[in-house]
Design an enzyme around this catalytic site. Sequence first.
Site: not given
Ligand SMILES: CC(C)(COP(=O)(O)OP(=O)(O)OC[C@H]1O[C@@H](n2cnc3c(N)ncnc32)[C@H](O)[C@@H]1OP(=O)(O)O)[C@@H](O)C(=O)NCCC(=O)NCCS
Length: 335
Positions: A292, A262, A119
């Site tokens: 993304n 990004h 990215c």
């Molecule tokens: C992936 C992302 C959206 C998750 O959000 P978050 O607030 O960190 O959520 P968590 O990973 O802590 O997960 C929280 C809960 O939601 C759940 N969850 C994850 N994806 C889910 C979805 N699509 N729908 C519903 N629940 C979901 C998880 O299983 C977790 O459940 P648990 O608490 O029972 O274990 C976030 O971490 C993110 O955006 N990360 C960066 C991604 C990124 O930028 N990637 C590319 C980089 S170039």
Amino acid sequence: MRTKDSGRFVKISGIGSYVPERILTNNELEKMVDTSDEWIQTRTGIKERRIAADNQATSDLCVLAAQRAMESAKISRNDIDLILVGTITSDMPFPSTAVIVQSKLGLSNIPCFDYNVACSGTQYGIELASSLLTGSRKYRNILLICGDKMSSVVDWQDRATCVLLGDGAGAMVLSVTENGEENSIVDVLLGANGGLWELLFLAAGGSKEPASFKTVENRKHFLRMSGRDVFREAVLVMQSCAQEILSRNNMTIEEIDFVVPHQANLRIITALQERLGVFDEKICITVDKYGNTSASSCLIAMDTFVKSGKIRRGSKILSMGFGAGLTWGAAILKF
Ligand SMILES: CC(C)(COP(=O)(O)OP(=O)(O)OC[C@H]1O[C@@H](n2cnc3c(N)ncnc32)[C@H](O)[C@@H]1OP(=O)(O)O)[C@@H](O)C(=O)NCCC(=O)NCCS
């Protein structure tokens, strides 16, 4: 950008982008994995994303973006003397997607190559193109394309990643100019930390673990991500590289007209906006519509704001990228 005493500067001659027609909404995703429109919007800001057709490879997305960039630059394909493609979803392991794009554009002989920084593709590509234009004296117009068909490497059974990504491509024509007033590339700052590669990767299909029944069975041809860690790193790194590039150019955020981060997650963008002190009207956001799109995300966002008439000739842009590697980059541009 200018090499000392070279008298050669780099201008952005044109920009273009392409996203596939097929829209995949959050409501449709609700039927595929255990998720909800409410969760996706609250945690990511994404409402929908674009998905390429089965017969569209990354090179096809890149060709359409490239044609639009050349149109906007008002130059013919025959004026292009080098093609760079930033992608992590090349059509196949080899040859490069860049040579396939060359052939699809009806060009031959000019050098073409891919680079893989995920990215941060836009910032790395601008640095590569600018350095070749100012340093080598061999090229006048470089076609920089960033494109990814992320839908081809997403695990559609993994709700934590499949809701985040989308397909698309962006392109820029960068040209040499002897007129310093036309210079578009103020500065580029790049970095990487290979020690953190395990936060975001696709395990199999390379020389380390070639494709086998076992790798397919274990779903190792799909990307894996430690979302929370990537989130934290993304905010910290994009904030610090933005501050460093501003400071080493004796600039403040107030002098920047548009910030193009990004487009990974609206919460990451909002955190950056708050930490850097960027007004709402200066921040370019497309993550709601496209998710993304990996390497192309900053180029697509920039092009969207150019096409809407907000970014104009002379606008000062600060763009930050962050991706698998981990890699990162920041660029200050005068459009
Ligand atoms: C992936 C992302 C959206 C998750 O959000 P978050 O607030 O960190 O959520 P968590 O990973 O802590 O997960 C929280 C809960 O939601 C759940 N969850 C994850 N994806 C889910 C979805 N699509 N729908 C519903 N629940 C979901 C998880 O299983 C977790 O459940 P648990 O608490 O029972 O274990 C976030 O971490 C993110 O955006 N990360 C960066 C991604 C990124 O930028 N990637 C590319 C980089 S170039």
